[in-house]
Each structure stands twice: as C-alpha cells, then as structure tokens.
Write a protein that holds these residues in place. Structure first.
Motif, PDB file in Angstrom:
ATOM      1  N   PRO A 265      16.098  -7.868  -4.411  1.00  0.00           N
ATOM      2  CA  PRO A 265      16.841  -7.046  -5.376  1.00  0.00           C
ATOM      3  C   PRO A 265      17.228  -7.797  -6.650  1.00  0.00           C
ATOM      4  N   ARG A 266      17.526  -9.067  -6.527  1.00  0.00           N
ATOM      5  CA  ARG A 266      17.958  -9.808  -7.710  1.00  0.00           C
ATOM      6  C   ARG A 266      16.832  -9.988  -8.734  1.00  0.00           C
ATOM      7  N   HIS A 267      15.591  -9.757  -8.283  1.00  0.00           N
ATOM      8  CA  HIS A 267      14.459  -9.896  -9.195  1.00  0.00           C
ATOM      9  C   HIS A 267      14.012  -8.549  -9.770  1.00  0.00           C
ATOM     10  N   GLY A 268      14.676  -7.474  -9.365  1.00  0.00           N
ATOM     11  CA  GLY A 268      14.327  -6.166  -9.887  1.00  0.00           C
ATOM     12  C   GLY A 268      13.019  -5.644  -9.333  1.00  0.00           C
ATOM     13  N   GLY A 269      12.386  -4.744 -10.062  1.00  0.00           N
ATOM     14  CA  GLY A 269      11.144  -4.138  -9.587  1.00  0.00           C
ATOM     15  C   GLY A 269      11.421  -2.888  -8.784  1.00  0.00           C
ATOM     16  N   THR A 270      10.385  -2.119  -8.547  1.00  0.00           N
ATOM     17  CA  THR A 270      10.519  -0.876  -7.797  1.00  0.00           C
ATOM     18  C   THR A 270      10.023  -1.066  -6.375  1.00  0.00           C
ATOM     19  N   PRO A 271      10.591  -0.318  -5.400  1.00  0.00           N
ATOM     20  CA  PRO A 271      10.127  -0.426  -4.015  1.00  0.00           C
ATOM     21  C   PRO A 271       8.637  -0.105  -3.914  1.00  0.00           C
ATOM     22  N   GLY A 272       7.954  -0.807  -3.019  1.00  0.00           N
ATOM     23  CA  GLY A 272       6.506  -0.688  -2.943  1.00  0.00           C
ATOM     24  C   GLY A 272       5.972   0.238  -1.873  1.00  0.00           C
ATOM     25  N   LEU A 273       6.851   0.987  -1.179  1.00  0.00           N
ATOM     26  CA  LEU A 273       6.368   1.815  -0.074  1.00  0.00           C
ATOM     27  C   LEU A 273       5.418   2.898  -0.559  1.00  0.00           C
ATOM     28  N   ARG A 274       5.748   3.532  -1.675  1.00  0.00           N
ATOM     29  CA  ARG A 274       4.861   4.579  -2.185  1.00  0.00           C
ATOM     30  C   ARG A 274       3.476   4.018  -2.464  1.00  0.00           C
ATOM     31  N   ARG A 275       3.404   2.832  -3.059  1.00  0.00           N
ATOM     32  CA  ARG A 275       2.098   2.234  -3.345  1.00  0.00           C
ATOM     33  C   ARG A 275       1.332   1.937  -2.054  1.00  0.00           C
ATOM     34  N   ALA A 276       2.065   1.567  -0.986  1.00  0.00           N
ATOM     35  CA  ALA A 276       1.398   1.346   0.300  1.00  0.00           C
ATOM     36  C   ALA A 276       0.805   2.641   0.832  1.00  0.00           C
ATOM     37  N   VAL A 277       1.558   3.731   0.718  1.00  0.00           N
ATOM     38  CA  VAL A 277       1.052   5.035   1.168  1.00  0.00           C
ATOM     39  C   VAL A 277      -0.198   5.415   0.383  1.00  0.00           C
ATOM     40  N   GLU A 278      -0.110   5.317  -0.929  1.00  0.00           N
ATOM     41  CA  GLU A 278      -1.248   5.701  -1.767  1.00  0.00           C
ATOM     42  C   GLU A 278      -2.454   4.795  -1.513  1.00  0.00           C
ATOM     43  N   GLY A 279      -2.189   3.517  -1.268  1.00  0.00           N
ATOM     44  CA  GLY A 279      -3.283   2.598  -0.984  1.00  0.00           C
ATOM     45  C   GLY A 279      -3.973   2.902   0.333  1.00  0.00           C
ATOM     46  N   ALA A 280      -3.193   3.262   1.353  1.00  0.00           N
ATOM     47  CA  ALA A 280      -3.782   3.608   2.649  1.00  0.00           C
ATOM     48  C   ALA A 280      -4.615   4.882   2.557  1.00  0.00           C
ATOM     49  N   LEU A 281      -4.125   5.864   1.794  1.00  0.00           N
ATOM     50  CA  LEU A 281      -4.885   7.106   1.612  1.00  0.00           C
ATOM     51  C   LEU A 281      -6.189   6.830   0.871  1.00  0.00           C
ATOM     52  N   GLU A 282      -6.112   5.982  -0.140  1.00  0.00           N
ATOM     53  CA  GLU A 282      -7.324   5.636  -0.893  1.00  0.00           C
ATOM     54  C   GLU A 282      -8.314   4.888  -0.004  1.00  0.00           C
ATOM     55  N   ASP A 283      -7.801   3.964   0.803  1.00  0.00           N
ATOM     56  CA  ASP A 283      -8.668   3.212   1.702  1.00  0.00           C
ATOM     57  C   ASP A 283      -9.362   4.133   2.697  1.00  0.00           C
ATOM     58  N   ALA A 284      -8.651   5.166   3.123  1.00  0.00           N
ATOM     59  CA  ALA A 284      -9.223   6.120   4.088  1.00  0.00           C
ATOM     60  C   ALA A 284     -10.052   7.201   3.419  1.00  0.00           C
ATOM     61  N   GLU A 285     -10.090   7.184   2.076  1.00  0.00           N
ATOM     62  CA  GLU A 285     -10.762   8.236   1.308  1.00  0.00           C
ATOM     63  C   GLU A 285     -10.254   9.598   1.745  1.00  0.00           C
TER      64      GLU A 285
END
Length: 404
Positions: A265-285
């Motif tokens: 949290p001290r380094h900021g940035g957005t949570p990455g769970l959504r990107r993991a979901v989208e990446g898994a869907l893309e990997d599975a086509e």
C-alpha cells in the motif's frame, strides 16, 4: 497445444474426508467449523477453526513415515493415494520419469516444528529428531509424495499463501505442455499449534467471533475476518491425449491461468486481481460471457471483499455471474483452499450444480454480486473461474471447462 486435464481428485477437508463425503457435505451446507480442539485456544482472541477430526494417520500412512512427517504431510500423502486411485493410475501406468509433483505450501510443518523446538528448549539438542531437518520444510510434501509414488519427473513447490494452490496447478499444466504426461498437484495445510496460531493472529485478519455460524461471512455487512482451516486437495493432472488413450475419466480441463502481484500500500498502484481475471480469460481464449460461475477467494475482510467484488463486477458486470464461496464451510485453508475450490468447480461441471455459500443471510448491496446462498443452484455448465489471493499481494485466477 497440449491440453492438461484433471483425472483424479483427493480431498481432505474439515467437513469431509475423501471426495465423496466432502462433496455431499458441501451440497448439504454441512460445516466443519468449530472451537479449536487440537490445543487450548481459550487464551487467544480467535478460537474457531475448520479442523479435521476423523483422520487417523496410521490408517492411511505407512508406520515408518509417521515419525518423519508433520500432519500436513500425512494428509497430503493420503490425498495423493486417493487421487491416484480415483484416476485409476497404478504402478506401470506411466514410467517413473513420466510423473512429476507440483504442490503449494504456506505454513510448512508448524506442528512438527513446535514440538521439536520445545524439545530443544526443554531437554537439549540431543532430543531433537533428525527428521526435523526436512519435516518442517515448505517443499516436504512434494518430496514425500514423489518418493512414495516413485515420481521422478519435474517436481517443485510454490509459496504464495492462498494463491499458491492455483500457481501449483498452473505449474502442473506447464510441465504437461513440456512433455510430462502426469503431474500430481495441489496443496495441503495444517498449522494448528500455538506456534502457527499466533502467526495467523499476527496477520490481523482472523475473526474474533466465537459463534461458528457468524464468524466467517464474506461479502456481508460487518464481516469480521476469516476463520482458518486445515486440509486441501491433491489432483491428478494429465496430458489429455494420454489420458484419453488409457480410457481415463476426465473431470475437466485446466484452460486458462494468470497471476499478478499487488504493490505494498505504501507504494500505491491499483489492485491486480482484475488483471489476473482478464489474463486467465485471455489465456483460455474465453469470453467473460462463457463463465458460468466464479469460485471467489472470499477473504471475509471488508476492504479485501470490496476489491474482489469490484474486480468481478468490472469483468462480468454487476450481478453478471453467479459467485460462490464454499470455503465458508471449511475455513480458509491457505495453500490448500484453491485446490479444494478447483475440486468443487470440477464437480460442479460434472453434476451441473453450484454449491452454495453457507451461513450468509444476504449480501451487502454495495458488492453487486449474485452470491449463491441457501441451497445448491442448478446451472448449465460453461466454464468456471477460481480466484485466490495470498497475504502479501499474490493474486491468481484459473479457468476450468469441460474437456472436449
């Protein structure tokens, strides 16, 4: 590209020992959560756990291995036997070099470690077991399983708390694609000793409630944290063509995977769970509309639940996909949790029914989730998504579908 499929499942959970008893209890909404019995937890702020109370090691593990192993390893050895039997894999089905192991771990052998450290402190080094050198170690389950079953192919271990269970299954798929026909994979946890308990409490996310029906309630108003559990699942992952050639029954395909990591949290940035979901869907086509159910991580923490609910709603739309958290019946089993959720997802594909999230009256409206509660929900199986997050910022997503 080579497909990786699941042909065998072994489960050890607080509400059921073995795949059949576990699945039946899950569909009935039968909980394994209650007061800690393994040690006196009355002095601690958290007193509830998902504990396996019907596992007798001597009935499942060779006697010579009992002094060498922590409880988590005994459970892992038993579950690996059950998984291989379920897959009808026997000696000679594959050459020893054609089989590997990939497991996950979060705690290691805490119970064994505490016992031996107590012996060191109270009686001296000569009273510490030589087996302490490996019985506590994160990789010990992979090692003992590979030795027990003569699996001399690629082996390893992943340490990512809850997310590690998905990472291990993804590694199994990776090794299948590289040419290893069979990989035993999953995770198993059991850190129910004062040593392990205070380590969990220090994390600050355990529920302090004492009513098993009210302690672990993800996605509800006033969620108080999680209840830990012991157990997990071991799965037989095989090359689809090889499994088909030997006439194996197939539960489903590991179709897609992705992982991300959140900055502190001290380094900021957005949570990455959504990107993991989208990446898994893309990997599975796979399109989001093809996902028929999400097996959520369900942290039971207001902030963490909000992040997960926002990720699901962003990908699938508000209330756009059924969501379930069957681990409300078992507690969060660290690295064993996602393999158990994966087993549930595969059985949901097989039986065309989504197991419910038990003990949840109503979802807090701000989460915009279609949470399956009360009773199992019939569905027309498409693909299933399993999510897991680990302490420290780990995110992982796995897409499962019926094998073609």
């Amino acid at each position: 590209m080579t497909s990786a499929v699941v042909t065998g499942i072994g489960v050890a959970a607080p509400n059921g020992l073995g795949l059949g008893p576990f699945w039946e209890a899950t569909l009935r909404g039968e909980s394994g959560i209650g007061p800690v019995r393994r040690f006196d937890a009355s002095r601690y702020p958290a007193t509830l756990v998902g504990e396996i109370d019907d596992f007798v090691p001597e009935e499942h593990v060779p006697g010579r291995l009992i002094p060498q192993t922590d409880r988590m390893t005994r459970l892992a050895l038993a579950a690996s036997e059950w998984a291989l039997a379920d897959a009808e894999v026997t000696p000679g089905t594959y050459d020893t070099t054609e089989m590997g192991v990939a497991t996950s771990a979060a705690s290691g052998g805490f119970e064994y470690g505490q016992r031996e450290l107590t012996a060191l402190w109270s009686s001296g080094p000569e009273h510490v077991s030589v087996y302490m050198s490996f019985a506590w170690f994160y990789a010990v389950n992979s090692g003992q399983i590979s030795i027990r079953h003569g699996m001399r192919g690629p082996s390893g271990v992943f340490v990512g708390d809850q997310a590690g269970g998905i990472d291990a299954l993804a590694q199994a798929r990776r090794n299948i694609r590289k040419g290893t026909p069979l990989v035993l994979s999953g995770g198993m946890e059991s850190s129910l000793s004062p040593y392990g308990w205070v380590a969990r409490i220090k994390g600050g996310h355990m529920s302090a409630r004492h009513d098993p029906a009210d302690a672990y309630r993800p996605f509800t108003a006033g969620a108080d944290g999680y209840v830990p559990g012991e157990g997990g699942a071991i799965l037989v992952v095989e090359d689809a063509a090889r499994a088909r050639d030997r006439g194996a029954r197939v539960y489903g395909e590991i179709a897609g995977y992705a992982t991300t990591f959140d900055a502190a949290p001290r380094h900021g940035g957005t949570p990455g769970l959504r990107r993991a979901v989208e990446g898994a869907l893309e990997d599975a086509e796979t399109d989001p509309s093809d996902i028929g159910v999400v097996f959520a991580d369900g942290a039971g923490d207001e902030a963490a639940d909000r992040i997960e609910a926002e990720a699901v709603a962003a990908v699938f739309g508000p209330g756009g996909v059924p969501v379930t958290v069957p681990k409300t019946l078992t507690g969060r089993m660290s690295s064993g949790a996602a393999p158990v959720d994966t087993a549930c997802a595969l059985l949901a594909l097989r039986d065309e029914v989504i197991p419910p999230t038990a003990g949840i009256g109503s979802v807090a409206p701000e989460y915009d989730l279609d949470l399956v509660t009360g009773a199992p929900r019939p569905w027309r199986p498409g693909a299933a998504l399993v999510l897991a997050r680990g302490a420290g910022g780990f995110n992982a997503a796995l897409v499962l579908r019926r094998a073609v």
